[in-house]
Write a protein that holds these residues in place. Structure first.
Motif, PDB file in Angstrom:
ATOM      1  N   ASN A 199      17.810  33.248  60.487  1.00 27.28           N
ATOM      2  CA  ASN A 199      18.692  34.159  61.065  1.00 27.28           C
ATOM      3  C   ASN A 199      19.450  33.475  62.055  1.00 27.28           C
ATOM      4  OD1 ASN A 199      17.952  36.290  59.348  1.00 27.28           O
ATOM      5  ND2 ASN A 199      16.667  37.178  60.776  1.00 27.28           N
ATOM      6  N   GLU A 200      19.149  32.686  62.962  1.00 24.17           N
ATOM      7  CA  GLU A 200      19.695  31.975  63.904  1.00 24.17           C
ATOM      8  C   GLU A 200      20.624  31.074  63.401  1.00 24.17           C
ATOM      9  OE1 GLU A 200      18.356  28.922  67.271  1.00 24.17           O
ATOM     10  OE2 GLU A 200      17.059  30.676  66.965  1.00 24.17           O
ATOM     11  N   ASP A 201      20.365  30.336  62.322  1.00 22.22           N
ATOM     12  CA  ASP A 201      21.179  29.232  61.741  1.00 22.22           C
ATOM     13  C   ASP A 201      22.367  30.056  61.110  1.00 22.22           C
ATOM     14  OD1 ASP A 201      19.421  27.252  62.068  1.00 22.22           O
ATOM     15  OD2 ASP A 201      18.691  27.483  60.235  1.00 22.22           O
ATOM     16  N   ILE A 202      22.169  31.233  60.649  1.00 22.05           N
ATOM     17  CA  ILE A 202      23.564  31.984  59.954  1.00 22.05           C
ATOM     18  C   ILE A 202      24.210  32.453  61.162  1.00 22.05           C
ATOM     19  CG2 ILE A 202      23.968  34.129  58.837  1.00 22.05           C
ATOM     20  CD1 ILE A 202      21.190  33.927  57.393  1.00 22.05           C
ATOM     21  N   VAL A 203      23.766  33.058  62.100  1.00 13.31           N
ATOM     22  CA  VAL A 203      24.762  33.341  63.322  1.00 13.31           C
ATOM     23  C   VAL A 203      25.321  32.294  64.032  1.00 13.31           C
ATOM     24  CG1 VAL A 203      24.577  34.328  65.593  1.00 13.31           C
ATOM     25  CG2 VAL A 203      23.148  35.368  63.762  1.00 13.31           C
ATOM     26  N   THR A 204      24.584  31.129  63.929  1.00 16.47           N
ATOM     27  CA  THR A 204      25.417  29.911  64.600  1.00 16.47           C
ATOM     28  C   THR A 204      26.458  29.548  63.540  1.00 16.47           C
ATOM     29  OG1 THR A 204      23.356  29.378  65.845  1.00 16.47           O
ATOM     30  CG2 THR A 204      25.014  27.670  65.205  1.00 16.47           C
ATOM     31  N   SER A 205      26.214  29.537  62.407  1.00 12.48           N
ATOM     32  CA  SER A 205      27.335  28.902  61.209  1.00 12.48           C
ATOM     33  C   SER A 205      28.661  30.245  61.667  1.00 12.48           C
ATOM     34  CB  SER A 205      26.904  29.318  60.173  1.00 12.48           C
ATOM     35  OG  SER A 205      25.684  28.140  59.804  1.00 12.48           O
ATOM     36  N   ILE A 206      28.330  31.492  61.614  1.00 11.17           N
ATOM     37  CA  ILE A 206      29.399  32.367  61.640  1.00 11.17           C
ATOM     38  C   ILE A 206      30.161  32.027  62.992  1.00 11.17           C
ATOM     39  CG2 ILE A 206      29.779  34.799  61.956  1.00 11.17           C
ATOM     40  CD1 ILE A 206      27.460  35.182  59.982  1.00 11.17           C
ATOM     41  N   LYS A 207      29.534  31.828  63.979  1.00  9.82           N
ATOM     42  CA  LYS A 207      29.965  31.671  65.235  1.00  9.82           C
ATOM     43  C   LYS A 207      31.032  30.464  65.360  1.00  9.82           C
ATOM     44  CE  LYS A 207      27.211  34.161  68.449  1.00  9.82           C
ATOM     45  NZ  LYS A 207      26.140  34.325  69.398  1.00  9.82           N
ATOM     46  N   LYS A 208      30.570  29.417  64.460  1.00 10.88           N
ATOM     47  CA  LYS A 208      31.355  28.291  64.587  1.00 10.88           C
ATOM     48  C   LYS A 208      32.698  28.617  63.917  1.00 10.88           C
ATOM     49  CE  LYS A 208      27.660  24.626  65.075  1.00 10.88           C
ATOM     50  NZ  LYS A 208      26.895  23.441  64.341  1.00 10.88           N
ATOM     51  N   ARG A 209      32.156  28.966  62.666  1.00  9.88           N
ATOM     52  CA  ARG A 209      33.381  29.316  61.931  1.00  9.88           C
ATOM     53  C   ARG A 209      34.516  30.231  62.387  1.00  9.88           C
ATOM     54  NH1 ARG A 209      35.606  26.986  57.347  1.00  9.88           N
ATOM     55  NH2 ARG A 209      36.674  28.767  56.129  1.00  9.88           N
ATOM     56  N   GLU A 210      33.887  31.225  63.129  1.00  5.96           N
ATOM     57  CA  GLU A 210      34.874  32.013  63.865  1.00  5.96           C
ATOM     58  C   GLU A 210      35.745  31.349  65.038  1.00  5.96           C
ATOM     59  OE1 GLU A 210      34.492  36.466  65.880  1.00  5.96           O
ATOM     60  OE2 GLU A 210      33.213  34.843  66.997  1.00  5.96           O
ATOM     61  N   LYS A 211      35.227  30.237  65.559  1.00  7.49           N
ATOM     62  CA  LYS A 211      35.955  29.485  66.656  1.00  7.49           C
ATOM     63  C   LYS A 211      37.056  28.754  65.988  1.00  7.49           C
ATOM     64  CE  LYS A 211      32.288  29.165  70.028  1.00  7.49           C
ATOM     65  NZ  LYS A 211      31.536  28.321  70.580  1.00  7.49           N
ATOM     66  N   MET A 212      36.818  28.424  64.642  1.00  8.63           N
ATOM     67  CA  MET A 212      37.752  27.516  63.720  1.00  8.63           C
ATOM     68  C   MET A 212      39.130  28.255  63.213  1.00  8.63           C
ATOM     69  SD  MET A 212      34.933  25.413  61.579  1.00  8.63           S
ATOM     70  CE  MET A 212      36.244  24.659  60.470  1.00  8.63           C
ATOM     71  N   SER A 213      38.865  29.576  63.221  1.00  7.71           N
ATOM     72  CA  SER A 213      39.842  30.419  62.760  1.00  7.71           C
ATOM     73  C   SER A 213      40.782  31.056  63.800  1.00  7.71           C
ATOM     74  CB  SER A 213      39.453  31.457  61.862  1.00  7.71           C
ATOM     75  OG  SER A 213      38.231  32.102  62.107  1.00  7.71           O
TER      76      SER A 213
END
Length: 135
Positions: free
Chosen positions: A121-135
């Motif tokens: 779960n933590e990895d998933i949230v981190t991945s989403i946050k990183k992706r959100e910063k990129m867009s």
């Protein structure tokens, strides 16, 4: 409304439904129609093609389309008006509920797929946050 109705009737040329063997065809038709409704490609209150018209355009049996329509009516997404045809419910609340249900299903699918490839779960949230910063 006329444009949207004709868009559906013209599916024969550009059908986005890629039928697969993993799911019943009537469910795939329902999912496609629901997607068109929540994306705004079909407005609330719009008339849908007759069962015969849609089955012809999709190259499926009339009973398959009828089953999709019956289930969507049971779910409160469409309504049949005798002698007039089948229409998407003209109810913003119904459409919003459909959007939320679809979003929840997509999120669940995403989380399950991420867990299947080893993310917690933590990895998933981190991945989403990183992706959100990129867009």
């Amino acid at each position: 409304m006329y444009y949207l109705y004709n868009t559906i009737l013209n599916w024969g040329d550009n059908v986005d439904i890629d039928f697969n063997n993993k799911m019943p065809i009537y469910i795939q038709i329902m999912d496609y129609l629901k997607q068109m409704v929540i994306s705004g490609e079909i407005d609330k209150g719009s008339k849908l093609p007759s069962i015969r018209e849609l089955s012809s355009k999709l190259g499926v049996n009339c009973s398959t389309v009828q089953k999709a329509y019956v289930e969507m009516e049971r779910q409160g997404i469409i309504q049949v008006e005798r002698g007039m045809g089948t229409f998407v419910k003209n109810d913003a609340e119904v459409i919003m509920k459909l959007k939320k249900e679809t979003a929840e299903r997509l999120i669940d699918e995403f989380i399950n797929k991420m867990k299947n490839i080893g993310f917690n779960n933590e990895d998933i949230v981190t991945s989403i946050k990183k992706r959100e910063k990129m867009s």
